[in-house]
Design a protein around this motif. Sequence first.
Motif, PDB file in Angstrom:
ATOM      1  N   GLU A 118       0.819  -1.212   0.000  1.00  0.00           N
ATOM      2  CA  GLU A 118       0.000   0.000   0.000  1.00  0.00           C
ATOM      3  C   GLU A 118       0.854   1.264   0.000  1.00  0.00           C
ATOM      4  O   GLU A 118       0.522   2.246  -0.654  1.00  0.00           O
ATOM      5  N   SER A 122       1.395   2.471  -6.398  1.00  0.00           N
ATOM      6  CA  SER A 122       0.344   3.455  -6.629  1.00  0.00           C
ATOM      7  C   SER A 122      -1.023   2.807  -6.460  1.00  0.00           C
ATOM      8  O   SER A 122      -1.982   3.445  -6.035  1.00  0.00           O
ATOM      9  N   ARG A 123      -1.108   1.508  -6.784  1.00  0.00           N
ATOM     10  CA  ARG A 123      -2.332   0.725  -6.598  1.00  0.00           C
ATOM     11  C   ARG A 123      -1.928  -0.728  -6.408  1.00  0.00           C
ATOM     12  O   ARG A 123      -0.857  -1.131  -6.843  1.00  0.00           O
ATOM     13  N   TRP A 124      -2.788  -1.489  -5.776  1.00  0.00           N
ATOM     14  CA  TRP A 124      -2.573  -2.923  -5.666  1.00  0.00           C
ATOM     15  C   TRP A 124      -3.930  -3.587  -5.519  1.00  0.00           C
ATOM     16  O   TRP A 124      -4.926  -2.944  -5.199  1.00  0.00           O
TER      17      TRP A 124
END
Length: 154
Positions: A118, A122-124
Amino acid sequence: MIQANPTISDLTLAATPNAVSWARRHTVDILRRWQLSSEIVETARLLVSELTTNAVRHTNPASTVAPPAPGKVGTISLRLRLTGSSVLIMVSDCDPRPPSRRVADDNATCGRGLLLAEAMASRWGYYHPAGHGGKVVWAEVPLQRSLSSASSCL
């Protein structure tokens, strides 16, 4: 004949503890070949380390205590994909349970992988690929820092 550098790299590994170091080495090698900055390479290397560690643990839960029985070792897969704006890291394992964040105390030696994802990506997220039986956990590393994160360092 001139060939373009491939922008996808796949690696399948035995789900053993040494898979993590092989996945890190592979990531560094591929991202350097793609001529990405050392900052991106290091961020991706750390994310790969966390995601593959989790995949190994969930593929062979007993492997952290004792080596798996001969012929009983599962596999994990690492895919690196270079898009126009990011590096996408995807790690698959055979466990269909979704990833879950754990609260780790200050002395814990594990349990922070998704928190690091996280913080660094930038995103997961994760998904269950059709016909696979397991899951893919992915994280995205942007090729350029956003202006808001760059200005916060000033």
